[in-house]
Design a protein around this motif. Sequence first.
Motif, PDB file in Angstrom:
ATOM      1  N   GLY A 161     -15.335  48.552  60.543  1.00  9.09           N
ATOM      2  CA  GLY A 161     -14.165  48.780  61.377  1.00  9.09           C
ATOM      3  C   GLY A 161     -13.526  50.133  61.138  1.00  9.09           C
ATOM      4  N   ALA A 162     -13.721  50.678  59.962  1.00 15.23           N
ATOM      5  CA  ALA A 162     -13.097  51.953  59.600  1.00 15.23           C
ATOM      6  C   ALA A 162     -14.095  53.108  59.581  1.00 15.23           C
ATOM      7  N   TRP A 163     -15.220  52.941  60.265  1.00 12.35           N
ATOM      8  CA  TRP A 163     -16.288  53.951  60.118  1.00 12.35           C
ATOM      9  C   TRP A 163     -15.915  55.318  60.690  1.00 12.35           C
ATOM     10  N   LEU A 164     -14.924  55.381  61.592  1.00  9.05           N
ATOM     11  CA  LEU A 164     -14.502  56.677  62.131  1.00  9.05           C
ATOM     12  C   LEU A 164     -13.424  57.345  61.273  1.00  9.05           C
ATOM     13  N   ARG A 165     -12.894  56.620  60.316  1.00 10.14           N
ATOM     14  CA  ARG A 165     -11.804  57.150  59.511  1.00 10.14           C
ATOM     15  C   ARG A 165     -12.339  57.920  58.298  1.00 10.14           C
TER      16      ARG A 165
ATOM     17  N   ASP B  59      -9.987  58.589  55.658  1.00 13.33           N
ATOM     18  CA  ASP B  59      -9.015  58.343  54.588  1.00 13.33           C
ATOM     19  C   ASP B  59      -9.466  57.145  53.762  1.00 13.33           C
ATOM     20  N   SER B  60     -10.516  57.330  52.966  1.00 16.95           N
ATOM     21  CA  SER B  60     -11.177  56.216  52.282  1.00 16.95           C
ATOM     22  C   SER B  60     -10.248  55.481  51.308  1.00 16.95           C
ATOM     23  N   VAL B  61      -9.353  56.195  50.662  1.00 19.51           N
ATOM     24  CA  VAL B  61      -8.445  55.548  49.711  1.00 19.51           C
ATOM     25  C   VAL B  61      -7.506  54.592  50.459  1.00 19.51           C
ATOM     26  N   THR B  62      -6.969  55.043  51.577  1.00 19.73           N
ATOM     27  CA  THR B  62      -6.082  54.200  52.380  1.00 19.73           C
ATOM     28  C   THR B  62      -6.832  53.011  52.952  1.00 19.73           C
ATOM     29  N   VAL B  63      -8.057  53.243  53.402  1.00 17.43           N
ATOM     30  CA  VAL B  63      -8.880  52.148  53.943  1.00 17.43           C
ATOM     31  C   VAL B  63      -9.094  51.080  52.880  1.00 17.43           C
ATOM     32  N   ARG B  64      -9.422  51.496  51.677  1.00 18.56           N
ATOM     33  CA  ARG B  64      -9.647  50.528  50.602  1.00 18.56           C
ATOM     34  C   ARG B  64      -8.384  49.717  50.330  1.00 18.56           C
TER      35      ARG B  64
END
Length: 240
Positions: free
Chosen positions: A103-107, A109-114
């Motif tokens: 769902g977050a593959w276009l983002r 901001d990996s820290v925020t996604v986690r």
Amino acid sequence: MSEPLLCVEKLDVHYGGIQAVRQIDFSLAPGEQATLIGANGAGKSSTVRAITGLQPFGGDIRYQGRSIKKRSPEALLRDGIVMVPEGRGIFHRLTVLENLQMGAWLRRDSVTVRAEIDAIFQRFPRLAERQNQLAGLLSGGEQQLLALNRALLSKPRLLILDEPSMGLAPVMVEQVFSVIAELREAQVTLLLIEQNARLALEVTDRAWVMDSGNLVHSGPSAELLTDDAIQHIYLGEAPV
């Protein structure tokens, strides 16, 4: 008044010689939550398939002021149109965690996604318990929660939900609609397709009623909830 985020004009959808949607018009403002209600086969899913670029159509659909007619589903996704389709559309052979990450593959901001995924797991312990299991092994309600949260991780500008309550046990319907109700606070623009008209009207600002491909009624959701004809036909209640 701000310019509509989505503007549908004279929309027609055909499947061969069958016309599923007939010259309908509606628009959605940024941050608005709206619903299309109607019986099975009324043309609701055909309408949202056109909006997401999955179905050829006549008329015009403008998103952020620009016609989508020659745009691909992927391009529309990149611009923020996200749909949870009828049947959920999860990746059955990926784990729960991998589905959320998709769902977050276009983002970037990996820290925020986690952190957001951790918050999902905290709120829905069943998803946390099964995060390393294949998503296809989840119950139908758990799959719907997974699909909805996966869509939200993509940070949609327009979120389309197609029959989110279909086939779910009442307790899971309650959980799914509790998430939907919170979209107003997050100012996510929502177009909800739902056969459970009462639930749909309770969590949205505005509604359109479809019948045989036509828009036959529209108005604020709160007013439609108390409309005698809507109560009788769509809510299964006798008029007072």
